[in-house]
Design a protein around this motif. Structure first.
Motif, PDB file in Angstrom:
ATOM      1  N   SER A   1      37.065  63.831  30.785  1.00 32.91           N
ATOM      2  CA  SER A   1      38.402  64.392  30.390  1.00 32.91           C
ATOM      3  C   SER A   1      38.284  65.966  29.930  1.00 32.91           C
ATOM      4  CB  SER A   1      39.272  63.809  29.315  1.00 32.91           C
ATOM      5  OG  SER A   1      38.477  64.136  28.114  1.00 32.91           O
ATOM      6  N   LEU A   2      37.232  66.402  29.770  1.00 31.24           N
ATOM      7  CA  LEU A   2      36.981  67.746  29.451  1.00 31.24           C
ATOM      8  C   LEU A   2      36.675  68.817  30.629  1.00 31.24           C
ATOM      9  CD1 LEU A   2      33.734  67.298  26.809  1.00 31.24           C
ATOM     10  CD2 LEU A   2      36.185  67.835  26.351  1.00 31.24           C
ATOM     11  N   ASP A   3      37.846  69.815  30.511  1.00 35.71           N
ATOM     12  CA  ASP A   3      37.506  70.860  31.571  1.00 35.71           C
ATOM     13  C   ASP A   3      36.868  72.084  31.145  1.00 35.71           C
ATOM     14  OD1 ASP A   3      39.298  70.035  33.874  1.00 35.71           O
ATOM     15  OD2 ASP A   3      40.950  70.032  32.389  1.00 35.71           O
ATOM     16  N   PRO A   4      36.249  73.004  31.998  1.00 32.88           N
ATOM     17  CA  PRO A   4      35.568  74.136  31.684  1.00 32.88           C
ATOM     18  C   PRO A   4      36.652  75.015  30.642  1.00 32.88           C
ATOM     19  CG  PRO A   4      35.262  73.778  33.959  1.00 32.88           C
ATOM     20  CD  PRO A   4      36.211  72.846  33.375  1.00 32.88           C
ATOM     21  N   ALA A   5      36.122  75.444  29.612  1.00 35.02           N
ATOM     22  CA  ALA A   5      37.212  75.990  28.766  1.00 35.02           C
ATOM     23  C   ALA A   5      37.764  77.217  29.293  1.00 35.02           C
ATOM     24  CB  ALA A   5      36.274  76.658  27.434  1.00 35.02           C
ATOM     25  N   PRO A   6      38.977  77.506  29.135  1.00 37.73           N
ATOM     26  CA  PRO A   6      39.614  78.570  29.787  1.00 37.73           C
ATOM     27  C   PRO A   6      39.123  79.780  29.425  1.00 37.73           C
ATOM     28  CG  PRO A   6      41.239  77.182  28.653  1.00 37.73           C
ATOM     29  CD  PRO A   6      39.700  76.722  28.022  1.00 37.73           C
TER      30      PRO A   6
ATOM     31  N   LEU B   1      30.501  77.402  39.292  1.00 37.99           N
ATOM     32  CA  LEU B   1      30.599  78.912  38.775  1.00 37.99           C
ATOM     33  C   LEU B   1      31.650  78.692  37.436  1.00 37.99           C
ATOM     34  CD1 LEU B   1      30.041  81.066  41.510  1.00 37.99           C
ATOM     35  CD2 LEU B   1      28.053  79.856  40.039  1.00 37.99           C
ATOM     36  N   ARG B   2      32.354  77.446  37.413  1.00 33.82           N
ATOM     37  CA  ARG B   2      33.446  77.492  36.417  1.00 33.82           C
ATOM     38  C   ARG B   2      32.628  77.342  34.729  1.00 33.82           C
ATOM     39  NH1 ARG B   2      38.185  74.044  36.496  1.00 33.82           N
ATOM     40  NH2 ARG B   2      38.970  75.609  34.960  1.00 33.82           N
ATOM     41  N   GLY B   3      33.217  78.478  33.939  1.00 35.27           N
ATOM     42  CA  GLY B   3      32.588  78.278  32.557  1.00 35.27           C
ATOM     43  C   GLY B   3      31.205  79.265  32.526  1.00 35.27           C
ATOM     44  N   LEU B   4      31.150  79.845  33.618  1.00 29.94           N
ATOM     45  CA  LEU B   4      30.007  80.936  33.304  1.00 29.94           C
ATOM     46  C   LEU B   4      29.885  81.762  32.229  1.00 29.94           C
ATOM     47  CD1 LEU B   4      29.561  82.391  37.304  1.00 29.94           C
ATOM     48  CD2 LEU B   4      27.974  80.995  35.871  1.00 29.94           C
TER      49      LEU B   4
END
Ligand code: HEC
Ligand code: HEC
Length: 511
Positions: free
Chosen positions: A354-359, A441-444
């Motif tokens: 349920s965790l998305d990369p943090a905005p 590359l999300r959350g880089l």
């Protein structure tokens, strides 16, 4: 009681709460709902390069023969920040279960329970009420003395990350190490803790913690060199670089271990089956639901949340380290001492899913917009395809040709292209599949280490052409005692002008 638990878990799968679960149909058909089942494990692992075989697994019957460990644990506060009467109140509660599946009804219930499991799961073997350990965590001066030297950290709430209090079945209060959360949570600049992100803090290098570490040694009956080889040796690789550890004296090994490797404390890990010579950075679990393979070298497939649960079981409870004819552990060290409840691991996996990369806090401004155009014109998107910024393919390393005649290889999603990065981890370790996956590359912006072995600590360094030279001093992990080295390969973007690079990096920091 046991029957009703199994029923609850089976119904969880059959009503589709665990979506995309590959074994769901099989489970229902067979009436079994075990996570660690032979059919799900059969095609799960990627074959290893040079061996053409995947590692084997502890059998279903041996795994379920282990006693269940189901204990709730609690945060450890800095002695100056501990609420009044805290420890006494925990003891009064007695030993409580980590998870109570009978009380969970909706998917949201399971995810909420999974969050508690993620935070509370500890390392059972590390539990101790040795007075010297309790004394360490009771005296602020002692805690601070070691926090300064070893980057042991505290959150804004005064919680010492990496440790848990647990009330054992005999009602004694013990200290133990965090499990998943200890390596997969990040202390952010404002003192908050970002769950699932790669860790940036370490255990304290103190007598108390060393005593706990000693308790969880792999194959404790072996001498140091023997243990090192059991953890890292790769007997099927000609000229295995880990063979030398076997004959090193304790003093030589201590010396080897104490060398600076350049990485920020607590960000890298010479994991069992990995290597201190080719380390891996702590993985980012946020967004893992969209990624098809696990680990930098794609050691396992990610077919659904059950595979995350299985991966947790494998690395924390049940790695027998058998590779074809090679058995790396002495027989007595292969037994599974305890196992977590299946339901706890599934709930945690559902939470992790349920965790998305943090905005990102970085704005998508004019500069970033131009960076996006550069990203597309340079063809980055062909491999790092939006919206998840990976096409989920595997890239073969130099020196490895995917075998043409192998059914397991035929099932992999292999890129036609190569990137020529350092092949060590992919060829010379027990995690060596011959591939690196194309990372998302999300959350880089918060991950802080780049390249499969965390060679550099900034995107500026990742896109710096100087890293191709042998006299380059990487800002991240270099290897024990290594002063300079090249960080080869992935030359995409290195030829951009300084201005274009800046724009590209601005864009990447927004993902
Ligand atoms: C001592 C540190 C440590 C602990 C404890 C730990 N992990 Fe990890 N984990 C790592 C490292 C390092 C990697 C990356 C390994 C690699 O790339 O080969 C990783 C990778 C993973 C991955 C693969 C993610 C990806 O996208 O590649 C998953 C899933 C995962 N861990 C889940 C867990 C769970 C669940 C637990 C608890 C049961 C756990 N880990 C405990 C260090 C740890
Ligand atoms: C042929 C496929 C391919 C192309 C094209 C490509 N990359 Fe990559 N990229 C990879 C692979 C594979 C890795 C991991 C390499 C490793 O760690 O060994 C990677 C790693 C990265 C990383 C480090 C990420 C991390 O988690 O460590 C960044 C940043 C990156 N790429 C950005 C870009 C940009 C920007 C471009 C275009 C200028 C680009 N890539 C083009 C395949 C590609």
């Amino acid at each position: 009681m046991l029957q009703s638990k199994i029923f609850t878990f089976a119904s969880l799968i059959s009503i589709g709460i665990i979506q995309n679960a590959p074994s769901a149909a099989a489970s229902r058909a067979g009436g079994a709902s075990r996570l660690w089942n032979a059919s799900a494990l059969k095609d799960w692992a990627t074959p290893l390069a040079g061996l053409k075989l995947a590692p084997s697994f502890v059998s279903e019957s041996d795994y379920y023969a282990a006693p269940v460990d189901n204990l709730r644990t609690y945060p450890v506060y800095h002695p100056d920040r501990e609420p009044r009467g805290y420890r006494e109140s925990l003891i009064k509660l007695g030993a409580l279960p980590l998870i109570e599946p009978d009380k969970l009804i909706s998917k949201a219930d399971w995810i909420a329970a999974g969050k508690r499991v993620f935070e509370a799961l500890d390392t059972p073997g590390s539990r101790t009420n040795d007075p010297s350990v309790i004394a360490h965590f009771t005296d602020a001066k002692t805690v601070d003395k070691y926090r300064d030297v070893s980057h042991d950290v505290m959150s804004a709430d005064g919680v010492l990350l990496d440790y848990r209090w647990v009330v054992d079945r005999d009602r004694s209060l013990k200290l133990s190490f965090s499990s998943c959360a200890g390596c997969h949570s990040r202390l952010m600049p404002d003192g908050s803790v970002l769950a699932g992100a790669p860790s940036n803090y370490d255990l304290s290098d103190s007598p108390a913690v060393n005593l706990m570490l000693k308790q969880i040694r792999v194959a404790p009956k072996l001498n140091k060199g023997g243990r090192f080889y059991a953890e890292f040796g790769v007997p099927w690789v000609a000229g295995d670089a880990h063979l030398k550890f076997k004959t090193m004296t304790d003093a030589e090994l201590d010396n080897f271990n104490s060398q600076d490797d350049g990485a920020p404390p607590g960000t890298m890990f010479a994991r069992f089956n990995g290597s201190p010579l080719f380390e891996t950075r702590m993985a980012d679990l946020r967004g893992v639901r969209d990624r098809k393979y696990l680990d930098a070298t794609a050691t396992h497939a990610n077919r659904g949340p059950e595979d995350i649960a299985r991966y947790g079981i494998l690395v924390e409870y049940a790695d027998e380290a058998v590779f074809g004819n090679y058995q790396m552990l002495p027989g007595d060290a292969m037994k599974v001492p305890v196992r977590p409840p299946d339901e706890a691991m599934v709930a945690m996996a559902m939470y992790i899913y349920s965790l998305d990369p943090a905005p990102s806090p970085h704005p998508f401004d004019e500069n970033a917009k131009r960076g996006k155009e550069i990203f597309e014109s340079k063809g980055c998107h062909k491999c790092h395809a939006p919206p998840i910024y990976t096409n989920n393919k595997l890239v073969a390393v130099d020196g490895f040709e995917p075998p043409a005649d192998d059914a397991a290889t035929a099932g992999l999603n292999i890129s036609e292209r190569r990137v020529h990065t350092d092949a060590g981890l992919a060829l010379q370790t027990r995690k060596g599949t011959g591939y690196y996956k194309i990372p998302s590359l999300r959350g880089l912006w918060y991950r802080g280490l780049y390249g499969h072995s965390g060679f550099v600590t900034s995107l500026e360094d990742w896109f710096d052409r100087r890293r191709l030279q042998n006299d380059y001093v990487p800002s991240g992990w270099r290897g024990p005692g290594v002063k300079s080295r090249a960080v080869p390969g992935h030359e995409f973007g290195l030829d951009l002008s300084a201005e274009d690079k800046k724009a590209l990096i601005s864009f990447l920091m927004t993902l």
